[in-house]
Design a protein around this motif. Sequence first.
Motif, PDB file in Angstrom:
ATOM      1  N   TYR A 235     -17.799  -8.557  21.005  1.00 32.84           N
ATOM      2  CA  TYR A 235     -17.241  -9.762  20.393  1.00 32.84           C
ATOM      3  C   TYR A 235     -16.277 -10.475  21.341  1.00 32.84           C
ATOM      4  N   PRO A 236     -16.152 -11.820  21.213  1.00 33.91           N
ATOM      5  CA  PRO A 236     -15.411 -12.620  22.189  1.00 33.91           C
ATOM      6  C   PRO A 236     -13.982 -12.985  21.776  1.00 33.91           C
ATOM      7  N   CYS A 237     -13.305 -12.146  21.027  1.00 33.40           N
ATOM      8  CA  CYS A 237     -11.986 -12.491  20.487  1.00 33.40           C
ATOM      9  C   CYS A 237     -11.067 -13.027  21.591  1.00 33.40           C
ATOM     10  N   ARG A 238     -10.536 -14.215  21.380  1.00 35.12           N
ATOM     11  CA  ARG A 238      -9.818 -14.934  22.428  1.00 35.12           C
ATOM     12  C   ARG A 238      -8.416 -14.374  22.681  1.00 35.12           C
ATOM     13  N   PHE A 239      -7.846 -13.629  21.740  1.00 36.09           N
ATOM     14  CA  PHE A 239      -6.515 -13.059  21.933  1.00 36.09           C
ATOM     15  C   PHE A 239      -6.564 -11.725  22.674  1.00 36.09           C
ATOM     16  N   CYS A 240      -7.765 -11.226  22.928  1.00 36.39           N
ATOM     17  CA  CYS A 240      -7.950  -9.848  23.405  1.00 36.39           C
ATOM     18  C   CYS A 240      -8.375  -9.832  24.873  1.00 36.39           C
ATOM     19  N   VAL A 241      -7.961  -8.799  25.599  1.00 41.53           N
ATOM     20  CA  VAL A 241      -8.321  -8.632  27.007  1.00 41.53           C
ATOM     21  C   VAL A 241      -9.730  -8.077  27.178  1.00 41.53           C
ATOM     22  N   VAL A 242     -10.270  -7.464  26.157  1.00 37.38           N
ATOM     23  CA  VAL A 242     -11.532  -6.722  26.286  1.00 37.38           C
ATOM     24  C   VAL A 242     -12.726  -7.593  26.703  1.00 37.38           C
ATOM     25  N   PRO A 243     -12.874  -8.837  26.218  1.00 38.46           N
ATOM     26  CA  PRO A 243     -13.984  -9.645  26.724  1.00 38.46           C
ATOM     27  C   PRO A 243     -13.951  -9.835  28.244  1.00 38.46           C
ATOM     28  N   GLU A 244     -12.754  -9.828  28.829  1.00 39.47           N
ATOM     29  CA  GLU A 244     -12.629  -9.955  30.283  1.00 39.47           C
ATOM     30  C   GLU A 244     -12.981  -8.658  30.991  1.00 39.47           C
ATOM     31  N   THR A 245     -12.507  -7.540  30.488  1.00 35.41           N
ATOM     32  CA  THR A 245     -12.707  -6.270  31.195  1.00 35.41           C
ATOM     33  C   THR A 245     -14.038  -5.608  30.878  1.00 35.41           C
ATOM     34  N   THR A 310     -11.426  -0.608  14.364  1.00 33.30           N
ATOM     35  CA  THR A 310     -12.843  -0.929  14.529  1.00 33.30           C
ATOM     36  C   THR A 310     -13.252  -2.091  13.624  1.00 33.30           C
ATOM     37  N   LYS A 311     -14.417  -2.647  13.914  1.00 33.20           N
ATOM     38  CA  LYS A 311     -14.968  -3.708  13.067  1.00 33.20           C
ATOM     39  C   LYS A 311     -15.795  -3.058  11.953  1.00 33.20           C
ATOM     40  N   LEU A 312     -15.079  -2.561  10.965  1.00 32.50           N
ATOM     41  CA  LEU A 312     -15.686  -1.740   9.923  1.00 32.50           C
ATOM     42  C   LEU A 312     -16.672  -2.520   9.069  1.00 32.50           C
ATOM     43  N   ASP A 313     -16.468  -3.829   8.944  1.00 29.33           N
ATOM     44  CA  ASP A 313     -17.316  -4.607   8.043  1.00 29.33           C
ATOM     45  C   ASP A 313     -18.769  -4.676   8.507  1.00 29.33           C
ATOM     46  N   MET A 334      -9.207  -0.568  10.669  1.00 21.93           N
ATOM     47  CA  MET A 334     -10.081  -1.732  10.858  1.00 21.93           C
ATOM     48  C   MET A 334      -9.221  -2.941  11.204  1.00 21.93           C
ATOM     49  N   SER A 335      -9.865  -4.004  11.710  1.00 17.89           N
ATOM     50  CA  SER A 335      -9.112  -5.154  12.201  1.00 17.89           C
ATOM     51  C   SER A 335      -9.626  -6.471  11.645  1.00 17.89           C
ATOM     52  N   PRO A 336      -9.185  -6.874  10.458  1.00 17.01           N
ATOM     53  CA  PRO A 336      -9.544  -8.208   9.961  1.00 17.01           C
ATOM     54  C   PRO A 336      -8.916  -9.324  10.798  1.00 17.01           C
ATOM     55  N   GLU A 337      -7.734  -9.075  11.363  1.00 17.33           N
ATOM     56  CA  GLU A 337      -6.973  -9.960  12.251  1.00 17.33           C
ATOM     57  C   GLU A 337      -6.289 -11.113  11.519  1.00 17.33           C
ATOM     58  N   SER A 338      -6.959 -11.767  10.577  1.00 16.24           N
ATOM     59  CA  SER A 338      -6.344 -12.871   9.849  1.00 16.24           C
ATOM     60  C   SER A 338      -7.051 -13.055   8.512  1.00 16.24           C
ATOM     61  N   GLY A 339      -6.301 -13.513   7.517  1.00 12.13           N
ATOM     62  CA  GLY A 339      -6.908 -13.841   6.232  1.00 12.13           C
ATOM     63  C   GLY A 339      -7.385 -15.276   6.175  1.00 12.13           C
ATOM     64  N   SER A 340      -7.207 -15.995   7.281  1.00 14.69           N
ATOM     65  CA  SER A 340      -7.600 -17.401   7.326  1.00 14.69           C
ATOM     66  C   SER A 340      -8.928 -17.556   8.054  1.00 14.69           C
ATOM     67  N   PRO A 341      -9.976 -18.019   7.382  1.00 15.65           N
ATOM     68  CA  PRO A 341     -11.258 -18.237   8.061  1.00 15.65           C
ATOM     69  C   PRO A 341     -11.150 -19.195   9.242  1.00 15.65           C
ATOM     70  N   LYS A 349     -13.597 -14.522  16.170  1.00 12.78           N
ATOM     71  CA  LYS A 349     -13.753 -13.213  15.519  1.00 12.78           C
ATOM     72  C   LYS A 349     -14.546 -13.347  14.228  1.00 12.78           C
ATOM     73  N   PRO A 350     -15.762 -12.809  14.155  1.00 17.52           N
ATOM     74  CA  PRO A 350     -16.483 -12.787  12.878  1.00 17.52           C
ATOM     75  C   PRO A 350     -15.975 -11.627  12.014  1.00 17.52           C
ATOM     76  N   PHE A 351     -15.860 -11.888  10.719  1.00 17.94           N
ATOM     77  CA  PHE A 351     -15.412 -10.816   9.817  1.00 17.94           C
ATOM     78  C   PHE A 351     -15.885 -11.110   8.412  1.00 17.94           C
ATOM     79  N   ARG A 352     -16.390 -10.079   7.718  1.00 16.97           N
ATOM     80  CA  ARG A 352     -16.881 -10.218   6.338  1.00 16.97           C
ATOM     81  C   ARG A 352     -15.800  -9.718   5.379  1.00 16.97           C
TER      82      ARG A 352
END
Length: 500
Positions: A235-245, A310-313, A334-341, A349-352
């Motif tokens: 996943y490409p979450c923009r706040f996270c370093v992982v898409p880069e590494t 983890t992305k449990l959804d 798990m990481s919903p990250e935000s309650g705002s769509p 970040k996609p989340f169900r």
Amino acid sequence: MQVTLINPHTLIQPSDPLTTGICYFPVTLAYLAASLREQGHLVHVIDAFGEASTTVRRWRNWWMQGLPLETLLGRLAQDGGDAEAPIFIYAGNLVSHEATIQILKAVSQRFSRRPRIVVENTQAVTAYALKKALPDFFSAGADYVLTGECEQRGPRLLSALSSKEELKTLDGVYWRENGAVHGADPAGFIQDLDSLAFPAWDLFPLAGYWRLHYAHGPVTAKRWLPLLTSRGCPYPCRFCVVPETNRMKWRARSAKNVASEMAFWGERLGIREFHIEDLNPTVDEERVRQLSQEIESAGLKLTWKIVAGTKLDILKEPDTLHRMARAGCRYISMSPESGSPEILKRMGKPFRYDAAIELTRQMHREGIRSQACFVVGYPEESDADRALTRRYIRRLAQAGLDEVALFICTPVPGSSIFGSEQGYQSLSELSFSPVWRKTYRLLSRYRRGTYLRFLLWKLLYHPVKLLAQPFHFLSRRFQTKMEMTPYRALSVMFWRWMHP
């Protein structure tokens, strides 16, 4: 060849010992040690944190946990052997960046003939992309900066140390020559993770970690170890370093290989509790089900916990959580990250939402403790967005959520939002409590208020769970991080008082 691996100290933000100073096992360094040993190198480990984990003293603007620097340098001198033996220094945690720089400067001055190699951690959201900090490392005395996965690149770099021409053929390695930085980005990832040797934990001072009675995940047993069952995240979450590494690549070990490691450490060290530190272990639901089956089929009597958000959804099969619980799973973060769509859309970040509510109910029924992680203060987040997050947390609490964690957004080097905020003086200030942010007081009040509301909702909807927390705290058999974190903070403050 003789080599020395150094795990730096942990730095703690005195204004927030609850959020900073989390204890992470140096998993990447342990994999590198195993790989180097497998190649025939004589490996020494100096774990500045683990060898003096109850020593906390003031250092600049932080509390530093671990060996005094002179003791560390003395250990290096005692290693003896080759006066030009390479030294690998692990830059595994962003907040501890200044501790890494301090060690690098001291080692370069005291052991100038020994090649100094800084190693990146690609498998943690608390890490950072070292390419963004190359000036810091080279100014401090680094000869090489090793980025990407290190198990294969580390041995190759050692072979190339005597040949500049061979060095130029390596990917993921940076060096400085005649004032200019040379090197290339990592080109590819290890696909067959089962081929890697298990981490060389026998070289590390594990007793120094176990005596703390706390870790990144909630500790219940007297001994525990981390596991990496997969690498990367798609996943490409923009706040996270992982898409880069990790370039949005996800790879996994087989269920059989993971169960074999559990059995190995159970037999060798008596480990019965494992903390899965993967960035996203549930990407492949069938593999999770297979792992549960492997553990049961092997008759392994143990507990395992998914501790890193983890992305449990993703899970869709109705009996997956039941199988996990039957195989010993006792905790899932798990990481919903935000309650705002709208904020999730901006984050990438996609989340169900509704699926996570139902999964939380299932975890409650199965006896699996649950955590939900949120990022607040993302660029352009409004009060209305934060109200939606609070509303969603209440829904989770009603469904049986055991704990919540709120992190104030910080521009991690390597993330898409790196550079979006100014005001910090050091990379070590880029914690999840960034006091330098103009909106920090507002966000901190929101965080405190949300924690208080969550506890009240928990008391309202599931009072027995809340009332049991003091007993878990006093017995040091922590079921959640919220029970363990005050213990960790109090311990650190006591050790700081003992070492004025």
